[in-house]
Write a protein that holds these residues in place. Sequence first.
Motif, mmCIF file in Angstrom:
data_model
loop_
_atom_site.group_PDB
_atom_site.id
_atom_site.type_symbol
_atom_site.label_atom_id
_atom_site.label_comp_id
_atom_site.label_asym_id
_atom_site.label_seq_id
_atom_site.Cartn_x
_atom_site.Cartn_y
_atom_site.Cartn_z
ATOM 1 N N ASP A 124 2.046 -4.970 3.104
ATOM 2 C CA ASP A 124 3.271 -4.173 3.273
ATOM 3 C C ASP A 124 2.883 -2.697 3.123
ATOM 4 N N GLY A 125 2.374 -2.132 4.188
ATOM 5 C CA GLY A 125 1.787 -0.802 4.128
ATOM 6 C C GLY A 125 2.770 0.306 3.820
ATOM 7 N N ASP A 126 4.006 0.162 4.286
ATOM 8 C CA ASP A 126 4.974 1.233 4.042
ATOM 9 C C ASP A 126 5.788 1.014 2.768
ATOM 10 N N GLY A 127 5.519 -0.090 2.064
ATOM 11 C CA GLY A 127 6.139 -0.323 0.762
ATOM 12 C C GLY A 127 7.629 -0.575 0.789
ATOM 13 N N ASN A 128 8.145 -1.093 1.922
ATOM 14 C CA ASN A 128 9.591 -1.342 1.993
ATOM 15 C C ASN A 128 9.970 -2.752 1.563
ATOM 16 N N GLY A 129 8.987 -3.514 1.058
ATOM 17 C CA GLY A 129 9.264 -4.854 0.562
ATOM 18 C C GLY A 129 9.232 -5.931 1.621
ATOM 19 N N ARG A 130 8.853 -5.573 2.840
ATOM 20 C CA ARG A 130 8.825 -6.553 3.930
ATOM 21 C C ARG A 130 7.567 -6.365 4.757
ATOM 22 N N LEU A 131 6.847 -7.441 4.986
ATOM 23 C CA LEU A 131 5.669 -7.413 5.843
ATOM 24 C C LEU A 131 6.109 -7.600 7.289
#
Length: 267
Positions: free
Chosen positions: A200-207
């Motif tokens: 989850d590279g952008d850290g929004n909690g969703r892959l």
Amino acid sequence: MSPVFTRIAFALSLLSAAPLAAAPCGNDGSGFAAWKSAYAQEASAQGVGAAGLSALANASYAQATINADRNQTGVRYSLDEFMRIRWSDAYTSQARGYLAQYPDFWASLENAYGVPPEVILAIWGMETGFGGNWGNANVVNAILTLAYDCRRPEFFGPHAIAALKLVDRGTISAGSIGAMHGELGHTQFLPGNILAYGVDGDGNGRLDMTNMTDALASTANYLRQKGWQPGQPYQEGTANFRVIEEWNAATVYQRAIALIASRIAQG
């Protein structure tokens, strides 16, 4: 308990402990429905939940995937032919543009995983033209068809289970679109690799492999986990070139990635 009942109980315990028989493979679509029914038992035993099993039940045989699998030609090209067909100077310029436009992003990836940006850019450009072409195949249909097909079920079977688990998690849907062999997203991850190496590279909690940040971070993570050595060369004959081999088994592809990455870095 009588000896007879003891023997019966023992026999039943062996049956309950025995592995499920593998669903029979096939070379055309005629047995796909029966295979899905048998495969549902295997999938359930491996932890696939209701959403994944529903996707399995509703999957269709992907004849286009079989046609593509039977007619692969790229691995037979010379490096010059492969580069002419799959790459261009415009792609090199585009990669350099991304490198200049997002320096902090590329630096963060290299700091986190040790993989230089030109290698990630080479893979991204080679796989989808920097997100311009993800494919038009239903991922679940494609990967289940390949798991059923008799040519390589041992390879595609784990990816099929992974795809169904990704449906359970909401990472993909039964309608997700990707490449002919079930690869998905900006850098064309197979489902098992999404499950094992997805970040989850952008850290929004969703892959989400259709998200550029997630896909490129996952690509860097994959290479690092496969043994990438930070700060070391990646040309043919090096340890890092052998890591590129983990990404794609075709020698011409590996050589192309190393060549393209070096061209991008020269800019």
